[in-house]
Design a protein around this motif. Structure first.
Motif: not given
Length: 224
Positions: A39, A42, A187, A190
């Protein structure tokens, strides 16, 4: 002696279950940390890294998904410093490859140094997004504690269909696919991080991931 044998027969399975539970808890904590690291990737670079390059990172560099990603975040990268097909990520190497970070050289962000290079000569250093245990890294794959033959698997949502339609990819003798319930991927927007169970094979009840709190069985039982 008989009493001791009976007590041992009762205690040993309980101890083994406790050890397995403790190891699973350690792995789940590490999975959550890997999730946060991706994360962070990203947030810093604008998109999730790819688990595989559909076109392959060689032959036609202009069509390489991986190279397009690198050119976007490093516009000054030299063509000769782009990865070729032998360095293209796959689900079992992507976690280590992407979270190893980049160097300070915008023309060669993938610069790396062989083990043993004196610190004074490391002018360029990779800015890692995750603190890997070097004893659990082999052939660019990062393995969970106690599972040396089954690396963590990373699959980004952009490639769920590609991997599923291709029938999965061989991972040290085992097959793995993005997890879904019915026709719906977990998910869906993602990524998935998957960890094989005790037998180090994917697709069994004791698999773990970043999108269920316990094991695969626990997750499926909660859906009933």
């Amino acid at each position: 002696i008989i009493i001791i044998s009976i007590l041992a027969a009762i205690a040993v399975p309980a101890v083994m279950r406790a050890v397995a539970t403790a190891n699973n808890a350690r792995i789940k904590t590490e999975i959550d940390m890997l999730h946060m690291a991706i994360m962070q990737y990203k947030n810093e670079y604008g998109s999730f890294p790819a688990c595989i390059d559909p076109q392959g990172a060689a032959g036609n560099a202009a069509q390489s998904t991986v190279n397009k990603h690198l050119r976007r975040i490093f516009p000054r990268i030299l063509d000769g410093n782009l990865p070729d097909k032998t360095q293209s990520p796959n689900p079992s190497s992507a976690i280590f490859g992407w979270l190893s970070g980049y160097s300070d050289d915008p023309q060669n962000p993938l610069a790396a140094y062989p083990p043993g290079t004196p610190e004074s000569q490391k002018i360029l250093k990779r800015k890692k997004l995750f603190d890997f245990d070097s004893s659990r890294i082999s052939n660019a794959m990062f393995t969970p504690p106690g599972k040396p033959n089954s690396p963590y698997i990373y699959i980004d949502s952009a490639n769920y269909d590609l991997i599923t339609n291709a029938g999965g990819f061989a991972a040290l003798g085992n097959n793995y696919l993005p997890f879904k319930v019915g026709t719906t991927y977990s998910n869906p927007d993602s990524f998935q991080i998957l960890c094989a169970g005790r037998d180090e094979k994917f697709g069994n009840d004791d698999d773990m991931s970043n999108f269920w709190p316990g094991t695969r069985k626990d997750y499926l039982d909660n859906l009933k």
